[in-house]
Design a protein around this motif. Structure first.
Motif, PDB file in Angstrom:
ATOM      1  N   ARG A   1     -12.171  26.072  28.347  1.00  0.00           N
ATOM      2  CA  ARG A   1     -12.405  25.407  27.061  1.00  0.00           C
ATOM      3  C   ARG A   1     -11.111  24.925  26.417  1.00  0.00           C
ATOM      4  N   LEU A   2      -9.977  25.386  26.936  1.00  0.00           N
ATOM      5  CA  LEU A   2      -8.690  24.976  26.377  1.00  0.00           C
ATOM      6  C   LEU A   2      -8.294  23.596  26.902  1.00  0.00           C
TER       7      LEU A   2
ATOM      8  N   PRO B   1       5.745  37.583  10.554  1.00  0.00           N
ATOM      9  CA  PRO B   1       4.657  36.620  10.353  1.00  0.00           C
ATOM     10  C   PRO B   1       4.351  35.882  11.632  1.00  0.00           C
ATOM     11  N   ALA B   2       3.126  35.371  11.759  1.00  0.00           N
ATOM     12  CA  ALA B   2       2.716  34.631  12.950  1.00  0.00           C
ATOM     13  C   ALA B   2       3.478  33.330  13.028  1.00  0.00           C
TER      14      ALA B   2
ATOM     15  N   ASP C   1       4.033  23.078  21.689  1.00  0.00           N
ATOM     16  CA  ASP C   1       3.598  22.596  23.004  1.00  0.00           C
ATOM     17  C   ASP C   1       2.325  21.788  22.772  1.00  0.00           C
ATOM     18  N   MET C   2       2.472  20.467  22.683  1.00  0.00           N
ATOM     19  CA  MET C   2       1.369  19.610  22.249  1.00  0.00           C
ATOM     20  C   MET C   2       0.458  19.233  23.412  1.00  0.00           C
TER      21      MET C   2
ATOM     22  N   GLU D   1       0.406  26.274  14.025  1.00  0.00           N
ATOM     23  CA  GLU D   1       0.850  27.411  14.817  1.00  0.00           C
ATOM     24  C   GLU D   1       0.657  27.050  16.275  1.00  0.00           C
ATOM     25  N   PRO D   2       1.291  27.781  17.201  1.00  0.00           N
ATOM     26  CA  PRO D   2       1.089  27.469  18.620  1.00  0.00           C
ATOM     27  C   PRO D   2      -0.389  27.390  18.973  1.00  0.00           C
ATOM     28  N   MET D   3      -0.749  26.388  19.790  1.00  0.00           N
ATOM     29  CA  MET D   3      -2.160  26.157  20.071  1.00  0.00           C
ATOM     30  C   MET D   3      -2.830  27.377  20.687  1.00  0.00           C
ATOM     31  N   LEU D   4      -2.150  28.052  21.607  1.00  0.00           N
ATOM     32  CA  LEU D   4      -2.769  29.203  22.261  1.00  0.00           C
ATOM     33  C   LEU D   4      -2.926  30.376  21.293  1.00  0.00           C
ATOM     34  N   GLN D   5      -2.094  30.414  20.276  1.00  0.00           N
ATOM     35  CA  GLN D   5      -2.290  31.426  19.238  1.00  0.00           C
ATOM     36  C   GLN D   5      -3.455  31.027  18.341  1.00  0.00           C
TER      37      GLN D   5
END
Length: 228
Positions: A94-95, A227-228, A23-24, A189-193
């Motif tokens: 901040r995101l 794994p993540a 999700d960019m 990895e996913p940005m929120l992660q």
């Protein structure tokens, strides 16, 4: 028995697109060639839909002023969402949550009007129109990743405001603003992660056998950590 599987190289490509889709939120401007955009929309249009209702409608938004108006709608909802998060408000602000002004293409996705006439598969589960349109978005997302393009799904908006800006007919419902285009890099990895907002749950915690909560024997206890 006939082997209907794709060649292994093609199988690996499908799984790679699934695993590397992100999700960019950061885009590099540029453009998406018309023939590529047509391919992506064709992929979306080949999604499954309950009762073959095909509830998805796509609006391509190229007008800069309209983009700014939609951006303002998203920004207002961003502030309201942050307030609703309470103690995580500052962290949320901040995101980077959208790239409406930076992406090469902006597509609004709406559920079509007249969906009530589609009873097949929806009599007890009317939300299957949303599920079907989500499949179309996922098809587009995976095809975009295979084409080397990033995509982000923005859902921070007041549907009534977006409907008014886009002239949606009564009964239609906007569900997504899709930012699409070239990116400098895909997140590892996913940005929120990556930002420590949340982590992907282990699959073993989400798959049950026979009834809710009964661990599946697909995942032995020794291999339950993923794994993540």
């Amino acid at each position: 028995m006939v082997d209907h599987a794709f060649p292994q190289e093609e199988v690996r490509a499908v799984y790679r697109a699934i695993r590397e889709r992100r999700d960019m939120r950061h885009f590099a401007g540029g453009e998406v060639a018309p023939e590529v955009l047509r391919r992506l929309l064709e992929a979306a249009h080949h999604a499954p839909s309950v009762g073959f209702m095909q509830p998805w409608r796509f609006i391509r938004i190229r007008d800069a002023a309209l983009r700014r108006q939609l951006h303002d709608v998203v920004q207002r909802e961003r502030v309201l969402t942050a307030r609703a998060l309470g103690e995580r408000e500052d962290e949320f602000m901040r995101l980077k949550v959208q790239g409406l002004l930076d992406a090469a293409e902006l597509l609004a996705v709406s559920l079509a009007d007249g969906r009530d006439k589609h009873v097949f598969g929806r009599r007890t589960l009317p939300q299957m129109d949303l599920a079907s349109a989500s499949c179309a978005i996922q098809n587009l997302w995976l095809a975009a990743r295979a084409e080397g393009l990033g995509m982000g799904w923005v859902s921070l908006f007041d549907p009534a405001e977006v409907s008014a800006l886009l002239g949606l007919p009564e009964g239609a419902e906007p569900i997504a603003l899709l930012c699409l285009g070239p990116v400098h890099d895909f997140y590892e990895e996913p940005m929120l992660q990556r930002e420590r907002w949340a982590r992907r749950e282990p699959l073993s915690a989400l798959v049950f056998d026979e009834c809710w909560g009964r661990p599946s024997d697909l995942f032995p206890t020794s291999s339950s950590v993923e794994p993540a």
